[in-house]
Design an enzyme around this catalytic site. Structure first.
Site, short mmCIF file in Angstrom:
data_model
loop_
_atom_site.label_atom_id
_atom_site.label_comp_id
_atom_site.label_asym_id
_atom_site.label_seq_id
_atom_site.Cartn_x
_atom_site.Cartn_y
_atom_site.Cartn_z
N HIS A 26 0.83 -1.21 0.00
CA HIS A 26 0.00 0.00 0.00
C HIS A 26 0.87 1.26 0.00
O HIS A 26 0.69 2.17 -0.83
CB HIS A 26 -0.91 -0.01 1.23
CG HIS A 26 -1.82 1.16 1.35
ND1 HIS A 26 -3.16 1.10 1.05
CD2 HIS A 26 -1.58 2.45 1.75
CE1 HIS A 26 -3.70 2.29 1.26
NE2 HIS A 26 -2.76 3.12 1.69
N GLU A 27 1.82 1.33 0.92
CA GLU A 27 2.67 2.52 1.02
C GLU A 27 3.64 2.60 -0.16
O GLU A 27 3.94 3.70 -0.65
CB GLU A 27 3.43 2.51 2.34
CG GLU A 27 2.54 2.58 3.58
CD GLU A 27 1.63 3.79 3.59
OE1 GLU A 27 2.02 4.85 3.07
OE2 GLU A 27 0.50 3.68 4.13
N HIS A 30 1.89 4.26 -3.05
CA HIS A 30 1.89 5.72 -2.92
C HIS A 30 3.23 6.29 -3.38
O HIS A 30 3.28 7.24 -4.17
CB HIS A 30 1.69 6.12 -1.46
CG HIS A 30 0.30 5.95 -0.95
ND1 HIS A 30 -0.82 6.35 -1.66
CD2 HIS A 30 -0.17 5.45 0.23
CE1 HIS A 30 -1.90 6.10 -0.93
NE2 HIS A 30 -1.53 5.55 0.21
#
Length: 214
Positions: A26-27, A30
């Site tokens: 997820h990170e 980003h």
């Protein structure tokens, strides 16, 4: 919301590893999106990597264990470098990565023989998930939770950044709020107060996905 402390040791380990994987991806999503849009900030902070140590927050992990929800380290992004629509893309990349992981797990579970996922009794009734089924189901569930939860449009979550990018005036107000020293505690309080309806929302989405698979 996740409940890890009530699980048996094997399920706890599977869940913890699945959570580490899911939060890291997820990170990373980003950071990679911002990097590809020309912002050097995530790379300067060592965030364009799949190394979990660069993304996980110790307090956020403990909060997850004891409160049922947590967080990873936010990826630093320069809005002036990626622009308004770039910020929308960066915010959406995290939940989208979780949707893709969940979709992959769902596809694998759909394609595999049911006997590879479930154990049955002598009458042909399902008893429990086998190890492979448990791993896939856990990864699927966690990524559904992360995707849906992060898309809720409240401050500090990806959903608010997406809405803020679509509505610039609201985005400026949200940014001002998030800059306040009390914003984190206030948002955590709101999440705790809304724990039950948020949990029902996540459970409904999870149930819908599982009906599609089985």
């Amino acid at each position: 919301m996740l409940d890890l402390l009530s699980r048996d040791p094997t399920a706890f380990v599977i869940t913890a590893l699945a959570l580490i994987l899911s939060l890291t991806v997820h990170e990373f999503a980003h950071a990679l999106t911002a990097d590809r849009l020309g912002d050097p900030t995530p790379r300067a902070f060592g965030r364009v990597t799949l190394n979990p140590a660069k993304h996980l927050d110790p307090f956020g992990a403990l909060l997850l264990l004891f409160a049922g929800f947590g967080f990873a380290k936010p990826v630093p992004v320069s809005g002036s470098r990626v622009g308004r629509w770039g910020m929308v893309g960066v915010a959406a990349a995290g939940p989208l990565s979780n949707v893709l992981i969940a979709a992959l797990c769902a596809l694998i579970m759909k394609l595999l023989p049911i006997e590879a996922l479930l154990a049955f009794d002598g009458a042909g009734n399902p008893l429990a998930l086998k190890t492979l089924g448990t791993v896939l189901f856990t990864v699927l569930s966690i990524n559904i939770v992360l995707a849906v939860f992060n898309l809720i449009p409240i401050p500090l979550l990806d959903g608010s950044r997406i809405v803020g990018g679509l509505v610039p005036s609201l985005g400026r107000s949200l940014a001002q709020f998030e800059a306040q020293p009390f914003s984190f505690l206030l948002v955590m309080g709101v999440i705790l107060l809304g724990r039950e309806p948020i949990g029902r929302l996540l459970g409904s989405v999870q149930e819908w996905v599982l009906r599609l698979i089985f």
